[in-house]
Design an enzyme around this catalytic site. Structure first.
Site, PDB file in Angstrom:
ATOM      1  N   GLY A 535       0.922  -1.155   0.037  1.00 13.91           N
ATOM      2  CA  GLY A 535      -0.091   0.083  -0.088  1.00 13.91           C
ATOM      3  C   GLY A 535       0.845   1.218   0.029  1.00 13.91           C
ATOM      4  O   GLY A 535       2.004   1.239   0.363  1.00 13.91           O
ATOM      5  N   GLY A 537       0.343   5.559   0.949  1.00 16.14           N
ATOM      6  CA  GLY A 537      -0.589   6.756   1.455  1.00 16.14           C
ATOM      7  C   GLY A 537       0.163   7.865   1.763  1.00 16.14           C
ATOM      8  O   GLY A 537       1.378   8.080   1.136  1.00 16.14           O
ATOM      9  N   GLY A 538      -0.361   8.877   2.376  1.00 12.87           N
ATOM     10  CA  GLY A 538       0.345  10.186   2.680  1.00 12.87           C
ATOM     11  C   GLY A 538       1.594  10.049   3.431  1.00 12.87           C
ATOM     12  O   GLY A 538       2.339  10.747   3.327  1.00 12.87           O
ATOM     13  N   PHE A 539       1.560   8.822   4.391  1.00 11.16           N
ATOM     14  CA  PHE A 539       2.825   8.899   5.114  1.00 11.16           C
ATOM     15  C   PHE A 539       3.969   8.232   4.342  1.00 11.16           C
ATOM     16  O   PHE A 539       5.330   8.684   4.549  1.00 11.16           O
ATOM     17  CB  PHE A 539       2.291   8.039   6.467  1.00 11.16           C
ATOM     18  CG  PHE A 539       3.625   8.084   7.571  1.00 11.16           C
ATOM     19  CD1 PHE A 539       3.775   8.883   8.390  1.00 11.16           C
ATOM     20  CD2 PHE A 539       4.476   6.873   7.354  1.00 11.16           C
ATOM     21  CE1 PHE A 539       4.841   9.082   9.289  1.00 11.16           C
ATOM     22  CE2 PHE A 539       5.448   6.930   8.401  1.00 11.16           C
ATOM     23  CZ  PHE A 539       5.528   7.890   9.381  1.00 11.16           C
ATOM     24  N   GLY A 540       3.630   7.302   3.477  1.00 15.39           N
ATOM     25  CA  GLY A 540       4.443   6.582   2.772  1.00 15.39           C
ATOM     26  C   GLY A 540       4.180   5.302   2.532  1.00 15.39           C
ATOM     27  O   GLY A 540       3.001   5.052   2.407  1.00 15.39           O
ATOM     28  N   VAL A 542       3.876   1.275   2.609  1.00 17.14           N
ATOM     29  CA  VAL A 542       3.582   0.215   3.448  1.00 17.14           C
ATOM     30  C   VAL A 542       4.016  -1.323   3.032  1.00 17.14           C
ATOM     31  O   VAL A 542       3.731  -1.442   1.764  1.00 17.14           O
ATOM     32  CB  VAL A 542       1.840  -0.147   3.908  1.00 17.14           C
ATOM     33  CG1 VAL A 542       1.869  -1.132   5.025  1.00 17.14           C
ATOM     34  CG2 VAL A 542       1.332   1.485   4.066  1.00 17.14           C
ATOM     35  N   LYS A 556       4.972   0.664   8.024  1.00 16.23           N
ATOM     36  CA  LYS A 556       4.641   1.885   7.343  1.00 16.23           C
ATOM     37  C   LYS A 556       5.689   2.757   7.637  1.00 16.23           C
ATOM     38  O   LYS A 556       6.395   3.109   8.451  1.00 16.23           O
ATOM     39  CB  LYS A 556       3.447   2.444   8.059  1.00 16.23           C
ATOM     40  CG  LYS A 556       2.721   3.771   7.218  1.00 16.23           C
ATOM     41  CD  LYS A 556       1.450   4.107   7.532  1.00 16.23           C
ATOM     42  CE  LYS A 556       1.284   4.561   8.972  1.00 16.23           C
ATOM     43  NZ  LYS A 556      -0.046   5.272   9.172  1.00 16.23           N
ATOM     44  N   ASP A 652      -9.918  10.962  10.194  1.00 19.17           N
ATOM     45  CA  ASP A 652      -9.565  10.557   8.586  1.00 19.17           C
ATOM     46  C   ASP A 652     -10.437   9.312   8.526  1.00 19.17           C
ATOM     47  O   ASP A 652      -9.766   8.457   8.124  1.00 19.17           O
ATOM     48  CB  ASP A 652      -8.315  10.614   8.553  1.00 19.17           C
ATOM     49  CG  ASP A 652      -7.865  10.404   6.982  1.00 19.17           C
ATOM     50  OD1 ASP A 652      -8.783  10.788   6.104  1.00 19.17           O
ATOM     51  OD2 ASP A 652      -6.739  10.077   6.776  1.00 19.17           O
TER      52      ASP A 652
END
Length: 867
Positions: A535, A537-540, A542, A556, A652
């Site tokens: 995956g 996402g906005g954090f980075g 996965v 993550k 969120d």
């Protein structure tokens, strides 16, 4: 099978050894070990003294065992919901009757607490453990199975507390006897506490029989419930009188929609105990309360009601704690009290706290007795309060500050039957989980008090029988914390052996969360191999990985160019290190090493909810499974809003932040944007808007004022996403259809909603179920946050929708897992702590502004309001 360890020491030679052994054996026969009149805490099976998470000292139990062979064992798996490794990670195993002898003061009442953690010990099958326990001549447990009880209550461990009546004996004999009804049966115990306590009981009038008295002073008692009404949990370390009792929030036991309002005195408000012992209850119990609310016209027509499930054919003592900290005159607040619909305190002599105490700030309590007859009313206790109209008080309201319920022994017996897991839990908790497979952590946790599944079983039965709460047959209630910390592996790296915590994190969060070295993470993810990416996402990104040889995890990894950085990293650790719930992801640990920031979670085999709804080649989800997933996510959010120490707003909520484990259990994930607040006096948090487009609460977007109702709005979009199987935003569609929330509401109000639901579901949804589900989603999307339901209300309605569908399908009835009232929006709601795992996958771009001060994460959140 490990060797049986003798309780006496070895000597220098054979003759000396024999002589010394005989001396020790004879000494044990005639001289039980003294506890010196102090509180005694035994860590059973331990070899050395140790301290728990509250710094309380526990000593080994071997020298207190008078007879019987035993095995010292260590649990093979540490459940993340355990508040402390001591005393739960060691156990004493008995395959034949065995007795502890502890010297106590005669003519003194004592608390006796047992701690049970039904894990796997030295190859023994915990499902074979059935045993009885007696204390002197009182039967406390009979044919007891800790494994079955934990499974039914979705808890990882149990605490059983008894208050033993004074005797003329100065020795307390505690005997564990394996059941002879089962092959290979054994008894086990993890911890024993013996605490000298003052005599706190007297006689109480039996409700419904004014001429009959229950003599609690001479009785042995079992603590069933101990609640800080209207307030947060009070841990044993903050209890009064060195009694180390834990007081739990009462919200899980509120019946129907009548939550009332919570009241709280200022920190400077002084509680004056006067002649009442301080050990009766801590001051914090008397500084909070629950009342019906400010609207007298509504209060006079309704009740403030709590429901509890108990064992039948026992008498129970209900101790109601009161303290007025707002009013100061007689007849300002006067109310009636009913237990099981029978008058306990009512007109012409209703309850008036000031009349009892003389002035505000002075606590008091009232004891009432109730006999629960299996042939007349079933296995329940209801407590109702309503204003007294006859007294014409200044305020039509009622109030309760604290509540304790004790079971009285009957013919020297306090034992009840093992519970029966509900059909819903049978689907969720498998035997494999009871074997503590590391790949599937045992999905059980604690509870605030009581069997959380008991409150879970309320809803549908309440709808059918307004005044009834049968729950599971032959269920024994117990109490445990509603939320807890994880002490999974400490902070020590399994490779480096170092434990240098992150300088950015609070000491508590760092201490509750395992810190991994970068080498461990690289090894587990094959140096962040792109083939392991599951995956983005906005954090980075996965990554799927493996730690400790075989445990699958989701890692993550922070992207240095991401808008989400250290603040989100810290927030996720600070929150998840303190939270444990079956429907929240479980944070295993973190890595802050070599310029990398990584978060490590349990691996979620089935990915995100969105992956199963649209743009996928995976099999279509059935409607029933979609409902169950929605219910699971609602439970997780409801816990965040009401079950943890402070209100937590996720901020969120979306389908990519709802993850699914291999058993289709839904877990809420990604807490990097979450907000919490210890001060509950404010109505909202003013903050720069963050979240994901398509799910954002329009009121929050316009006013930048965040409340828990913002999560409710986002969840409403998720519900329509589940029903319609299309994205929350689809720019390729016409203007009026771009936003799923707006489009679904428009169709719902025009009566054309069935035209836009997932074609795979058409003709498969019961019309009544569809109506209830759609009405729930619509109310979540109300423009004004104050008009939206709470997550507890949403959970109740989804459970009811599931019941409607199952009834239409001809399925076996399943009791909803959330306490509720009517078939409309009901409040309250049980919360249980569970082990939850979760890999993180995300695709949306978040609305984020780095000017938001995440240092002010702990902000003011609104108080719950009466409806």
């Amino acid at each position: 099978m490990p060797e049986v360890r003798p309780i006496y020491a070895s000597a220098m030679n054979e003759k000396t050894q024999i002589l010394f052994s005989l001396l020790c054996f004879s000494f044990l026969l005639v001289s039980p070990i003294e506890s010196n009149g102090e509180n005694l805490a035994l860590s059973c099976g331990a070899s050395e003294p140790a301290a728990d998470s509250d710094k309380r000292k526990w000593e080994p139990d071997a020298k207190f065992i008078k007879s019987g062979n035993s095995i010292q064992a260590t649990a093979s798996y540490q459940d993340p919901s355990l508040l402390s490794t001591v005393p739960y990670m060691t156990a004493r195993i008995f395959t034949s009757p065995a007795t502890y002898e502890i010297q106590v003061k005669e003519a003194k009442r004592h608390y006796l607490r047992f701690h049970f953690y039904p894990s796997t010990y030295t190859g023994l099958d915990i499902s074979n453990s059935y045993f009885s326990v007696t204390a002197n001549d009182v039967t406390l447990l009979n044919n007891f199975s800790a494994a079955i009880t934990c499974q039914a209550l979705t808890q990882a461990y149990l605490v059983r507390e008894y208050s033993l009546a004074p005797t003329e004996r100065d020795v307390l004999s505690i005997t564990f006897t394996p059941s002879d009804k089962y092959q290979k049966s054994f008894a086990f115990i993890n911890g024993i506490e013996v605490i000298e306590m003052p005599e706190m009981f007297d006689s109480a009038v039996l409700v419904g029989f004014s001429d009959q008295i229950a003599d609690a002073k001479a009785a042995n008692l079992q603590t069933m419930f101990r609640l800080n009404v209207g307030g947060q949990d009070i841990p044993g370390s903050q209890d009064s009188g060195r009694l180390t009792r834990t007081w739990y929030n009462d919200a899980p036991y509120i019946f129907s929609a009548g939550l009332g309002v919570t009241l709280q005195a200022s920190d400077k408000f002084r509680i004056d105990y006067q002649k009442m012992p301080v050990s009766t209850a801590p001051a914090d119990v008397y500084k909070t309360a629950r009342s019906q609310g400010p609207t007298g016209d509504i209060n006079i027509k309704s009740n403030l009601t709590w429901m509890f499930q108990v064992d039948t054919n026992f008498t129970y003592i209900l101790r109601l704690h009161f303290c007025e900290f707002q009013l100061s005159k007689v007849n300002q607040k006067v109310f009636n009290i009913y237990i099981n619909n029978k008058t306990a305190q009512a007109d012409p002599t209703p309850a008036d706290i000031i009349a009892w105490t003389g002035e505000k700030g002075i606590p008091t309590y009232k004891d009432y007795a109730m006999y629960v007859d299996a042939n007349n009313g079933g296995n329940e206790i209801s407590l109702q309060m309503t204003p007294s109209a006859l007294s014409r008080p200044e305020y039509l309201d009622s109030q309760l500050n604290g509540l304790e319920i004790f079971k009285m022994d009957s013919m020297k017996n306090l034992a009840g039957p093992n519970p029966e897991p509900s059909p819903m839990q049978a689907n969720e908790a498998t035997q494999k989980e009871f074997q503590n497979d590391k790949k599937t952590a045992l999905i059980i946790g604690s509870a605030g008090g009581v069997a959380m599944v008991l409150a879970f079983s309320l809803c549908f039965t309440v709808y059918q029988r307004k005044r009834r709460f049968p729950g599971n047959d032959s269920h024994t209630s117990i109490w445990l914390p509603i939320y807890g910390n994880s002490h999974t592996s400490g902070t020590k790296s399994t490779i480096s052996g170092k434990s240098n915590n992150s300088s950015h994190l609070s000491n508590l969060a760092a201490g509750l969360c395992r810190r991994f070295s970068l080498s461990e993470i690289k090894h587990g993810t094959h140096n962040f191999d792109e083939s392991n990416v599951i995956g983005v996402g906005g954090f980075g990104k996965v990554y799927k990985g493996v730690i400790d040889g075989s445990t699958k995890v989701a890692v993550k990894r922070s992207n240095p160019n991401s808008e989400q950085g250290i603040n989100e990293f810290e927030t996720e650790i600070e929150l998840l290190s303190r939270l444990r719930h079956k429907h929240l992801v479980s944070l295993i640990g973190y890595c802050e090493d070599g310029g990398e920031m990584c978060l490590i979670y349990d691996y979620m085999a089935l990915g995100t909810l969105r992956e199963h709804l649209y743009n996928t080649k995976k099999p279509q989800l059935t409607w029933k499974r979609r409902l169950e997933i929605a219910i699971g996510a609602a439970r997780g959010l409801h816990y965040l809003h009401t079950g943890a120490k402070y209100t937590i707003i996720h901020r969120d909520v979306k389908t990519t932040n709802i993850l699914l484990d291999e058993n289709w259990v839904a877990k809420v994930s990604d807490f990097g944007l979450s907000k919490t607040g210890p001060d509950m006096n404010g109505g909202h948090v003013t903050t720069v808007v963050k979240g994901s487009f398509g799910y954002l609460d329009p009121e929050y977007f316009r006013r930048q004022q965040l409340t828990e109702k913002s999560d409710v709005y986002s969840f409403g979009v998720v519900l329509f996403e589940i029903l319609c199987a299309r994205p929350a935003l689809n720019p390729s569609l016409s203007k009026e259809q771009v936003s799923l929330g707006d489009w679904a509401l428009n169709c719902k109000r025009k009566g054309t909603l069935e035209d836009i639901i997932d074609p795979n579901l058409k003709g498969k949804i019961n019309p009544e179920c569809l109506t209830k589900f759609a009405d729930t989603a619509e109310k979540c999307l109300y423009e004004s946050g104050i008009e939206r339901p709470t997550m507890g209300d949403v959970l109740w309605n989804l459970e009811f929708a599931l019941q409607l569908q199952e009834t239409a399908d001809g399925s076996r009835h399943r009791t909803p897992s959330h306490g509720g009232g009517s078939d409309d929006f009901g409040g309250g709601g049980a919360v249980a702590v569970h082990v939850a795992g979760g890999g993180i996958r995300s695709e949306e771009h978040d609305v984020s502004d780095q000017s938001d001060d995440n240092g002010g994460i702990f902000s003011q959140i609104v108080n719950p309001k009466g409806r």
